[in-house]
Design an enzyme around this catalytic site. Structure first.
Site, short mmCIF file in Angstrom:
data_model
loop_
_atom_site.label_atom_id
_atom_site.label_comp_id
_atom_site.label_asym_id
_atom_site.label_seq_id
_atom_site.Cartn_x
_atom_site.Cartn_y
_atom_site.Cartn_z
N HIS A 68 0.84 -1.21 0.00
CA HIS A 68 0.00 0.00 0.00
C HIS A 68 0.87 1.25 0.00
CE1 HIS A 68 -3.87 2.04 1.71
NE2 HIS A 68 -3.15 2.90 1.01
N HIS A 70 1.50 5.23 -2.21
CA HIS A 70 1.01 6.20 -3.19
C HIS A 70 2.22 6.82 -3.87
CE1 HIS A 70 -3.18 6.16 -1.73
NE2 HIS A 70 -2.60 5.85 -0.58
N ARG A 72 2.96 9.30 -6.98
CA ARG A 72 2.02 10.28 -7.52
C ARG A 72 2.10 10.45 -9.02
NH1 ARG A 72 -1.34 10.32 -3.23
NH2 ARG A 72 -0.42 11.22 -1.36
N ASN A 102 -4.94 6.28 -7.07
CA ASN A 102 -5.44 7.66 -7.04
C ASN A 102 -4.43 8.67 -7.59
OD1 ASN A 102 -3.78 7.35 -4.78
ND2 ASN A 102 -4.99 8.69 -3.47
N ASP A 313 1.10 2.81 3.65
CA ASP A 313 0.23 3.90 3.17
C ASP A 313 1.07 5.15 2.92
OD1 ASP A 313 -1.95 5.22 2.26
OD2 ASP A 313 -3.01 5.34 4.17
N GLY A 332 -2.12 12.37 4.96
CA GLY A 332 -1.09 11.39 4.64
C GLY A 332 0.30 11.74 5.11
O1 DOR Z 1 -3.85 9.63 4.53
C1 DOR Z 1 -4.16 9.21 3.42
N1 DOR Z 1 -3.55 9.65 2.30
N2 DOR Z 1 -5.15 8.35 3.32
C2 DOR Z 1 -5.65 7.96 2.16
O2 DOR Z 1 -6.54 7.15 2.14
C3 DOR Z 1 -5.15 8.56 0.88
C4 DOR Z 1 -3.76 9.03 1.06
C5 DOR Z 1 -3.29 9.89 -0.08
O3 DOR Z 1 -3.46 9.53 -1.25
O4 DOR Z 1 -2.67 10.93 0.18
ZN ZN Z 2 -3.68 4.86 0.97
#
Ligand code: DOR
Ligand code: ZN
Length: 435
Positions: A68, A70, A72, A102, A313, A332
């Protein structure tokens, strides 16, 4: 090219736990020999070795997998690119990562999934297994073409960042993803109940006057998704568990034989809502940091196997985006370069064994997304070498990640990855450990 990793304690749960020599030929593990069974030297083994890594005193594990993250790219490259994200991953000891969809545009089609994989191919070697969206544009209305996404290389689907509100659509997502051999990863958050909350509803929200997000925001959706999982029999993975009610619901569901798995992130077992007052926007994330009672329940869930996976995350945001008030700041924190040291604290404090840790950071994520993890002959040489004793201070300014939104900056840590090997290639080598 033959590499020998000598004399490290190899921990591959269910397979090996002992001091071994590992021989790697052209990216593949060619032999794993108990170090004390016979005095094996490169000469006596008859193997011509080009490089020796002395791993005495180190722990050698199957490559860590973060299911998990991100990254970008495409769309928000000022926060992180696939290349900088992969470098941060290698530096943290990860040989494989799963970027969430995302991005902008959202990864909801073959073209985007293939783009991520191809871009990663030119980075530092970290394996990138994209997670595609559940719904087109992550807008919760129309399901993506899962068979096509799977064919392109996606390993799971998720609308992470928000929940799928329509239960009928979520049911179909579970059914179709499972027909395509993929798991649905659920971000559990009831937006109506969360309203405009920014931190946990509790002591700190009352003291600061900031709008709160109650635990039920998460557990309502966890319970609904468990019900849908039970209804469909399709596998479900719950992302970033943060509350005691969620832990209890998942524990009970597992007892009933429901095919649900779950992850938490290091910040949920390390910090509480109190961190908000100290770190401010660097402690703002979704779900929010909770109470001490919740943190203890997460630890219990990790210890008894209710929580299968530790994932970061990793959510990079730029300095200027985070340098604002709590209401406006994006959710995040980054985690790839602190996840292993924070998780090693669980071993140090006796909450997890080393084998448990390897399960949660490699074996379990691998089996949930259907990829390889293990140290065995003829397997790919994806290996993490950990120095469990190495003391270091977190310095966010020197991170490989493009972003700096880390509440652990300046923390004293014990233990870290000192070498990350992917397909037999050294993707990261710590300056303290230069063989
Ligand atoms: O804290 C978070 N950041 N939770 C999420 O579900 C999305 C993530 C993000 O994409 O920045
Ligand atoms: Zn996430």
């Amino acid at each position: 090219m033959m590499m020998l990793i000598k004399c490290g304690r190899v921990i591959d749960p269910g397979n090996i736990d002992g001091v071994c020599d590992i021989f790697i030929k052209d990216g593949i593990i060619s032999a794993v020999v108990a170090h004390d069974s016979e005095p094996e030297s490169p000469e006596s083994s008859g193997r011509a070795v080009d490089m020796i890594v002395d791993a005495a005193g180190k722990i050698i594990t199957p490559g860590l997998i973060d299911m998990h993250v991100h990254f970008r790219e495409p769309g928000y490259e000022h926060k992180e690119t696939i290349e900088t994200g992969c470098r941060a991953a290698a530096c943290g000891g990860f040989t494989a990562v799963c970027p969430m969809p995302n991005t902008n545009p959202v990864n909801d089609c073959r073209r985007l999934t293939e783009y991520m994989i191809q871009t990663a191919d030119t980075a530092c070697g970290v394996r990138v297994y994209p997670i595609a969206a559940i719904s087109i544009g992550q807008d919760g209305r129309q399901l993506c073409d899962y068979a096509d996404l799977k064919g392109a290389g996606a390993v799971a689907v998720s609308d992470d960042g928000k929940s799928v509100i329509d239960s009928g659509l979520m049911r179909k997502a579970l059914e179709r993803a499972s027909q395509s051999g993929m798991v649905v990863i659920s971000h559990c958050e009831d937006p109506g109940l969360a309203a405009d909350g920014v931190i946990n509803e509790g002591e700190v929200s009352r003291r600061t006057g900031l709008a709160g997000i109650p635990n039920a925001v998460e557990s309502i959706m966890v319970m609904r998704d468990i019900a849908l999982c039970e209804l469909t029999g399709a596998p479900l993975h719950i992302a970033h568990v943060s509350t005691r009610e969620s832990v209890r619901a998942i524990r009970e569901a597992k007892k009933r034989g429901v095919p649900v798995t779950a992850e938490t992130a290091p910040h949920y077992f390390t910090l509480t809502e109190k961190a908000v007052e100290r770190y401010w926007t660097h402690a703002k994330m979704s779900p929010p940091l909770r109470s001490e009672k919740d943190r203890l329940a997460i630890l219990e869930g990790l210890a008894d196997g209710t929580i299968d996976v530790i994932a970061t995350d990793h959510a990079p945001h730029s300095v200027t985006e985070k340098d604002t008030d709590m209401k406006k700041a994006p959710n995040g924190i980054i985690g790839l370069e602190t996840s292993l040291p924070l998780s090693l604290k669980l071993v140090e404090s006796g909450i997890l064994s080393f084998s448990d840790l390897v399960r949660k950071m490699s074996k379990n994520p691998a089996s949930i997304i259907g990829v390889n993890s293990g140290i065995y002959v003829d397997g790919p040489a994806d290996i993490t070498i950990i120095d469990p004793e190495l003391r270091h201070t977190v310095d966010a300014a020197s991170f490989q990640s493009k972003s700096r939104n880390c509440p652990f900056d300046g923390w004293e840590m014990k233990g870290k990855a000192v070498m990350t090997i992917i397909g037999g290639r050294i993707a990261y080598n710590d300056r303290h450990f230069v063989p």
